[in-house]
Design an enzyme around this catalytic site. Structure first.
Site, PDB file in Angstrom:
ATOM      1  N   GLY A  42     -16.403  -6.700   1.934  1.00  0.00           N
ATOM      2  CA  GLY A  42     -16.345  -8.131   2.189  1.00  0.00           C
ATOM      3  C   GLY A  42     -16.442  -8.543   3.635  1.00  0.00           C
ATOM      4  N   CYS A  61     -14.131  -1.578   4.525  1.00  0.00           N
ATOM      5  CA  CYS A  61     -13.261  -0.819   3.623  1.00  0.00           C
ATOM      6  C   CYS A  61     -14.030  -0.281   2.418  1.00  0.00           C
ATOM      7  CB  CYS A  61     -12.099  -1.694   3.156  1.00  0.00           C
ATOM      8  SG  CYS A  61     -10.993  -2.199   4.490  1.00  0.00           S
ATOM      9  N   GLY A  62     -15.102  -0.965   2.019  1.00  0.00           N
ATOM     10  CA  GLY A  62     -15.927  -0.505   0.912  1.00  0.00           C
ATOM     11  C   GLY A  62     -16.972   0.522   1.303  1.00  0.00           C
ATOM     12  N   ARG A  78      -4.856   2.606  17.359  1.00  0.00           N
ATOM     13  CA  ARG A  78      -5.401   1.952  16.167  1.00  0.00           C
ATOM     14  C   ARG A  78      -5.118   2.836  14.958  1.00  0.00           C
ATOM     15  NH1 ARG A  78      -9.110  -2.328  16.259  1.00  0.00           N
ATOM     16  NH2 ARG A  78      -8.610  -2.370  14.054  1.00  0.00           N
ATOM     17  N   LYS A  79      -5.655   2.438  13.807  1.00  0.00           N
ATOM     18  CA  LYS A  79      -5.449   3.232  12.599  1.00  0.00           C
ATOM     19  C   LYS A  79      -6.159   4.579  12.723  1.00  0.00           C
ATOM     20  CE  LYS A  79      -9.335   1.540   9.795  1.00  0.00           C
ATOM     21  NZ  LYS A  79      -9.711   0.880   8.528  1.00  0.00           N
ATOM     22  N   ARG A  87       0.849  -1.196   0.000  1.00  0.00           N
ATOM     23  CA  ARG A  87       0.000   0.000   0.000  1.00  0.00           C
ATOM     24  C   ARG A  87       0.884   1.246   0.000  1.00  0.00           C
ATOM     25  NH1 ARG A  87      -3.478  -0.184   4.889  1.00  0.00           N
ATOM     26  NH2 ARG A  87      -4.837  -1.513   3.631  1.00  0.00           N
TER      27      ARG A  87
END
Length: 517
Positions: free
Chosen positions: A436, A441-442, A182-183, A68
């Site tokens: 998914g 993420c989508g 976390r992110k 990434r």
């Protein structure tokens, strides 16, 4: 100098592995990993710490890693795109790239033995993948038409770059920000249409005027997770552009030092805001800044419906245009990347922009070259005028490459959309997002129709299925949708979507031609 946080051993396995060794330390070991191969690597290094360098082990494709990048504001040059195309080209059918919902690119098929050379090539081309995974700040998003749009309020390009360079030490790695709980996501909006999905970011800067001076109202805490999804809330703060980097730094330090770490499901920024209260959190940030923040402007400038930038649009520079290309579910192959790079060179200024809808923009196309540009063969697949469902389709990677995904997404989404478009006509695009797994993420929660992958039982068998979300809105009145139906088997999904599109989005069945015998 910004202090480096001490990892907390013994809280959970991720805090333990961070306490044992910072992921950035693996930069010095890449040549060794290339020599011994992925199977001989320490498992924790391979499956977790490599993510600090933007390298992701994928159990569903063992030995074929994902990488990434970091592309602040979603801007990439033709030369950089060509370099990425050459990297994935070496892997044949295993090599491809995805445009992400954070205006970024992920490469697939990467072999660990090639990583030292790839890192060298990225650095020569002015790119980095550092700190793009795990407990780090992700790609900094900004207006995809920054500097091009005649109606923009602020050109976000330089600010996005400054924020990234501060967090990553100019792409070399910054230990001060590699140990967040976390992110973390940051977005900077410069136009009136919320092109960055401000509401789903941990920090979002929204254009607003105060006493006639331009600046940003600040939102905090937006996130998706398996256990909770929340839209960002006002910090009741307004800052001028010159204060954006300092405020990001202060918020990150407060989050790093005060954020919750015991339970990974309750470690995102919003959980800390819940604990302190928004006023208490703001006070902590002001203490870190060593100054009082101005209160928010009475209103912001997000006034328009969201634009997708697909099509041909005149720029504020006379005689120039930007052309938005629809990239089906963001998937690129080496030949596509070479074609995009060539077209940006031949027709534009050697630059490509990426959008949060997983599409691409070629800017600075003169009027005199526009007609020839639109005749390029690549536009047969990357259309400037796609069909309504195809136009607004977004999908995460899915089970083809991601071990977190519970279902296949991209290929299924494309096939189902084509079938629905063959059967129905639409008065306007309908935003359908596939993801998914619950990590989202989508981004199904921001869609008109969101589909979140799950496993379902039918006739005694376990099948791939989805939970159905509806009601997400973007633009001036953005808010998250909610789950309206759980556990729909994917094999039964098409008629459900067909009925929804007719009842809620005014789709009309196409006339069926009959042939007299």
């Amino acid at each position: 100098m910004t202090q480096i946080a001490e990892p907390q051993a013994g809280v959970n396995k991720f805090e333990k592995l961070k306490a044992e060794k910072d992921g950035l330390a693996l930069k010095a070991e890449l040549a060794h990993f290339a020599e011994i191969g992925w199977e001989a690597m320490n498992e924790t290094d391979r499956e977790h710490r490599l993510k600090w360098l933007g390298i992701f082990f994928r159990p569903v494709t063992p030995g074929k890693f994902m990488m990434r990048l970091r592309l602040p504001n979603g801007i990439i040059t033709s030369n950089q795109m060509r370099v990425l195309g050459e990297i994935v080209q070496r892997y044949g059918d295993d090599g491809n790239a995805d445009i992400t919902t954070r205006q970024n690119i992920q490469l697939r098929g990467i072999r660990i033995e090639d990583v030292p050379d790839i890192f060298r090539r990225l650095k020569e081309a002015g790119m980095t993948s550092i700190q793009s995974g795990m407990d780090n700040v992700r790609n900094i998003t900004g207006s995809p038409v920054a500097g091009l749009d005649s109606d923009e309020l602020y050109d976000t390009r330089e600010l996005c770059r400054q924020v990234q360079d501060t967090i990553t030490n100019g792409g070399e790695g910054n230990p001060a920000f590699t140990n967040l709980p976390r992110k973390f996501n940051i977005a900077i909006a410069g136009c009136r249409d919320n092109s960055v999905h401000a509401e789903i970011n941990d920090i979002a800067f929204i254009p607003a005027f105060k006493d006639g001076t331009f600046g940003f109202n600040v939102l905090v805490g937006g996130f998706f997770s398996a256990k909770r999804c929340d839209a960002a809330i006002p910090l009741n703060a307004w800052v001028e552009p010159s204060d954006v980097v300092d405020l990001c730094t202060a918020i990150l330090i407060v989050y790093r030092d005060r954020g919750l770490r015991a339970n990974r499901q309750k470690s995102r920024l919003m959980w800390l805001i819940d604990e302190l209260g928004v006023d208490g959190f703001r006070a902590e940030v002001e203490t870190q800044l060593d100054r009082t923040l101005q209160t928010a402007a009475a209103k912001d400038e997000i006034l328009w419906d969201k634009r997708d930038h697909i099509g041909v649009y005149a720029q504020k520079q006379p005689g120039l245009n930007y052309v938005g290309l629809h990239i089906p579910v963001g998937r690129l192959y080496a030949a596509d990347m070479f074609d995009l790079a060539r077209m940006a060179d031949v027709y534009g200024s050697g630059e490509i922009r990426l959008t949060v809808e997983q599409n691409a923009i070629v800017p600075n196309v003169p009027d005199s070259r526009l007609e020839t540009f639109l005749q390029e063969p690549l536009l047969q697949r990357f259309s400037v005028n796609p069909d309504p469902l195809t136009r607004a389709l977004v999908s995460c990677t899915g089970a083809q490459f991601c071990n977190f995904a519970l279902i296949e997404t991209k290929n299924r989404a494309l096939a189902m959309i084509k079938e629905l478009e063959a059967e129905l006509s639409f008065p306007k695009p309908v935003r359908i997002h596939w993801t998914g797994c619950p990590n989202s993420c989508g981004q199904p929660q921001v869609a008109d129709i969101g589909l979140l992958g799950t496993k379902v039982r039918k006739n005694g068998k376990t099948l791939e299925g989805v939970d159905l979300y509806m009601g997400g809105t973007v633009g001036k009145d953005a808010h998250l949708g909610s789950c309206v139906q759980k556990g729909i088997p994917c094999e039964d999904l098409k008629p459900v979507l067909r009925q929804l599109l007719i009842e809620h989005f005014n789709a009309q069945p196409n006339a069926v031609l009959t042939v007299n015998s």
